[in-house]
Write a protein that holds these residues in place. Structure first.
Motif, PDB file in Angstrom:
ATOM      1  N   TRP A  94       0.810  -1.220   0.000  1.00  0.00           N
ATOM      2  CA  TRP A  94       0.000   0.000   0.000  1.00  0.00           C
ATOM      3  C   TRP A  94       0.847   1.276   0.000  1.00  0.00           C
ATOM      4  CZ3 TRP A  94      -4.143   2.172  -1.428  1.00  0.00           C
ATOM      5  CH2 TRP A  94      -4.657   3.323  -0.813  1.00  0.00           C
ATOM      6  N   PRO A  95       1.935   1.370   0.760  1.00  0.00           N
ATOM      7  CA  PRO A  95       2.759   2.582   0.678  1.00  0.00           C
ATOM      8  C   PRO A  95       3.297   2.838  -0.724  1.00  0.00           C
ATOM      9  CG  PRO A  95       3.299   1.372   2.660  1.00  0.00           C
ATOM     10  CD  PRO A  95       2.406   0.486   1.850  1.00  0.00           C
ATOM     11  N   VAL A  98       0.479   4.346  -2.727  1.00  0.00           N
ATOM     12  CA  VAL A  98       0.322   5.769  -2.396  1.00  0.00           C
ATOM     13  C   VAL A  98       1.393   6.601  -3.099  1.00  0.00           C
ATOM     14  CG1 VAL A  98       0.461   7.448  -0.506  1.00  0.00           C
ATOM     15  CG2 VAL A  98      -0.858   5.336  -0.211  1.00  0.00           C
ATOM     16  N   GLY A  99       2.626   6.088  -3.125  1.00  0.00           N
ATOM     17  CA  GLY A  99       3.680   6.779  -3.865  1.00  0.00           C
ATOM     18  C   GLY A  99       3.342   6.902  -5.339  1.00  0.00           C
ATOM     19  N   LEU A 102       0.875   9.694  -5.873  1.00  0.00           N
ATOM     20  CA  LEU A 102       1.555  10.999  -5.868  1.00  0.00           C
ATOM     21  C   LEU A 102       2.224  11.283  -7.212  1.00  0.00           C
ATOM     22  CD1 LEU A 102       3.176  11.097  -2.313  1.00  0.00           C
ATOM     23  CD2 LEU A 102       1.673  12.844  -3.281  1.00  0.00           C
ATOM     24  N   THR A 208      -0.782   7.775   4.987  1.00  0.00           N
ATOM     25  CA  THR A 208       0.242   6.764   4.731  1.00  0.00           C
ATOM     26  C   THR A 208       1.494   7.437   4.171  1.00  0.00           C
ATOM     27  OG1 THR A 208      -1.419   5.069   4.246  1.00  0.00           O
ATOM     28  CG2 THR A 208       0.806   4.690   3.408  1.00  0.00           C
ATOM     29  N   THR A 209       2.631   7.117   4.741  1.00  0.00           N
ATOM     30  CA  THR A 209       3.892   7.641   4.215  1.00  0.00           C
ATOM     31  C   THR A 209       4.198   6.950   2.891  1.00  0.00           C
ATOM     32  OG1 THR A 209       4.744   7.994   6.448  1.00  0.00           O
ATOM     33  CG2 THR A 209       6.357   7.941   4.647  1.00  0.00           C
ATOM     34  N   PRO A 210       4.330   7.714   1.808  1.00  0.00           N
ATOM     35  CA  PRO A 210       4.521   7.082   0.491  1.00  0.00           C
ATOM     36  C   PRO A 210       5.899   6.453   0.344  1.00  0.00           C
ATOM     37  CG  PRO A 210       4.729   9.457   0.305  1.00  0.00           C
ATOM     38  CD  PRO A 210       4.281   9.178   1.716  1.00  0.00           C
ATOM     39  N   PHE A 212       8.359   5.177  -2.877  1.00  0.00           N
ATOM     40  CA  PHE A 212       8.481   5.261  -4.332  1.00  0.00           C
ATOM     41  C   PHE A 212       9.312   4.087  -4.838  1.00  0.00           C
ATOM     42  CE2 PHE A 212       7.976   9.568  -2.686  1.00  0.00           C
ATOM     43  CZ  PHE A 212       6.858   9.980  -3.411  1.00  0.00           C
ATOM     44  N   ALA A 264      -3.477  12.050  -2.255  1.00  0.00           N
ATOM     45  CA  ALA A 264      -2.753  10.778  -2.309  1.00  0.00           C
ATOM     46  C   ALA A 264      -2.334  10.243  -0.945  1.00  0.00           C
ATOM     47  CB  ALA A 264      -1.536  10.904  -3.231  1.00  0.00           C
ATOM     48  N   PRO A 265      -1.734  11.047  -0.037  1.00  0.00           N
ATOM     49  CA  PRO A 265      -1.318  10.487   1.258  1.00  0.00           C
ATOM     50  C   PRO A 265      -2.479   9.901   2.060  1.00  0.00           C
ATOM     51  CG  PRO A 265      -0.258  12.602   0.875  1.00  0.00           C
ATOM     52  CD  PRO A 265      -1.300  12.444  -0.190  1.00  0.00           C
ATOM     53  N   HIS A 269      -6.711   8.082  -5.231  1.00  0.00           N
ATOM     54  CA  HIS A 269      -5.914   7.610  -6.370  1.00  0.00           C
ATOM     55  C   HIS A 269      -5.762   8.659  -7.464  1.00  0.00           C
ATOM     56  CE1 HIS A 269     -10.025   6.863  -7.646  1.00  0.00           C
ATOM     57  NE2 HIS A 269      -9.633   6.526  -8.859  1.00  0.00           N
TER      58      HIS A 269
END
Length: 395
Positions: A94-95, A98-99, A102, A208-210, A212, A264-265, A269
């Motif tokens: 999931w992180p 989220v990235g 972004l 949530t902390t993204p 990448f 996004a965080p 989506h």
């Protein structure tokens, strides 16, 4: 204002905005929840994502409509959510998703800032883009069939109401199917004795902390960006142009791109220009006075923010559904989009082979190197199209 002038001047834009928001939300929120869950969101994170996209698209509606005095409406990326539902979790979970959200928002912002990027997106053949979307939607559109086979007693009423509504009230077919599903769920909860925790109905934001990752970039961000641009933003501009409005492209991309980044965080989506709901807010239903139709979009934005605040309740409703019911609702809501995508993909005889290759690859659900089938479908379609369009050399 006289009583005679009030309906044409005030009420139609407001009622059109309410209808636009309700139809757009109830037709597709189950797809959004399903897509977020597929890429790794737990129920609380998925509800947070639904809240994020609802609030950001509502605020974007208000901002664009008030600043342009045009009935510009913003929606979540329904094709993008469908893409997520068929993509599944990528490396990083999931992180990483989220990235990827972004990055998608940043790409939309760049599209507004860099004209060459807009031109590059415009060069993607519509047949290939629509075939990719159709392939992504295929598995979801099977939901009513598989649901009917596994749980006929509870899925059949949903399909029956949808079918009757398609005959007499096509615009409301998907919302009425959802309403029927809600009744089915209510009966199921009442008869099964399932307890509902009131705390689960409170709105929540899960940040949530993204992370990448290359898998998130190639497997989620790029396909999500492309399907959002080709299936939502470009058609959205075309719909508005057909209704006599020239949408400011740069401003719209900046607003929806920044909105995507901000949401996004919290799990949102992507948001984009609306297409179907755009016609509801900008068409004759919003009143004869074209100069006041922007009120419809502002109204839609206000309603969407309210619906977003209630997102946890919608998420709880979905979590209580018996087997097959929600999949059936989602599939029925996407059938019209699926049909339109197939029609556009196969409209030109010379484009049919690349379109079929694209469709088959996207529908195959393959994942090579952690990259979803949607990306490989686009590559396959463009390669086949390029080879078939090469000029034959003389013998």
């Amino acid at each position: 204002m006289t009583a005679a002038s009030a309906p044409s001047g005030a009420f139609p834009p407001i009622s059109a905005g309410v209808v636009s928001a309700l139809v757009g939300f109830t037709s597709a929120f189950v797809i959004v929840l399903g897509g977020l869950a597929a890429v790794g969101a737990d129920p609380d994170q998925a509800s947070s994502g639904l809240l994020a996209v609802s609030v950001t698209m509502g605020l974007s509606c208000i901002l664009l409509a008030r600043s342009t005095r045009m009935p510009i409406t913003v929606a979540w990326s329904t094709p993008g959510a469908a893409l997520l539902a068929t993509t599944g979790a990528v490396k990083g979970g999931w992180p990483a998703a989220v990235g990827a959200f972004l990055i998608t928002g940043a790409l939309i912002v760049l599209t507004g800032l860099v004209p060459k990027l807009s031109a590059l997106i415009a060069r993607i053949p519509a047949s290939v883009a629509q075939a990719m979307l159709a392939g992504v939607l295929l598995h979801l559109c099977l939901g009513p069939i598989t649901g009917l086979a596994t749980n006929p007693l509870q899925v059949a009423p949903v399909i029956a109401v949808w079918l009757v509504a398609m005959r007499f009230l096509a615009r409301w077919a998907a919302p009425l199917a959802f309403l029927t599903a809600a009744i089915v769920i209510g009966v199921h909860v009442a008869t099964s004795g399932t307890a509902i925790d009131p705390a689960a109905l409170a709105p929540r934001v899960e940040i949530t902390t993204p992370v990448f990752t290359l898998a998130g970039l190639v497997g989620i961000a790029l396909p999500l960006y492309l399907v959002t641009m080709a299936s939502q933003n470009v058609p959205g501009v075309a719909v508005m142009k057909g209704l006599g409005y020239e949408v400011p492209w740069r401003r719209s991309m900046l607003v929806t791109g920044v909105g995507t980044v901000l949401g996004a965080p919290a799990g949102g989506h992507a948001i984009n220009l609306a297409a179907i709901s755009a016609a509801l807010a900008a068409g004759p239903e919003a009143g004869d006075d074209r100069s006041r139709r922007w009120i419809a979009s502002v109204t839609a934005g206000i309603v969407l923010v309210g619906l977003g605040i209630a997102s946890a309740a919608f998420g709880a409703l979905v979590s209580l559904a018996p087997a097959g019911v929600i999949a059936a609702v989602a599939g029925l809501a996407l059938l019209t989009t699926f049909a339109a995508s197939l029609k556009a993909a196969l409209a030109e005889p010379d484009e049919q082979i690349p379109a079929v290759v694209t469709f088959a690859t996207a529908a195959s659900d393959i994942a090579i190197g952690g990259v979803s089938a949607a990306f490989w479908a686009l590559i396959a379609g463009l390669v086949v199209r390029s080879v078939l369009r090469l000029e034959r050399r003389p013998a």
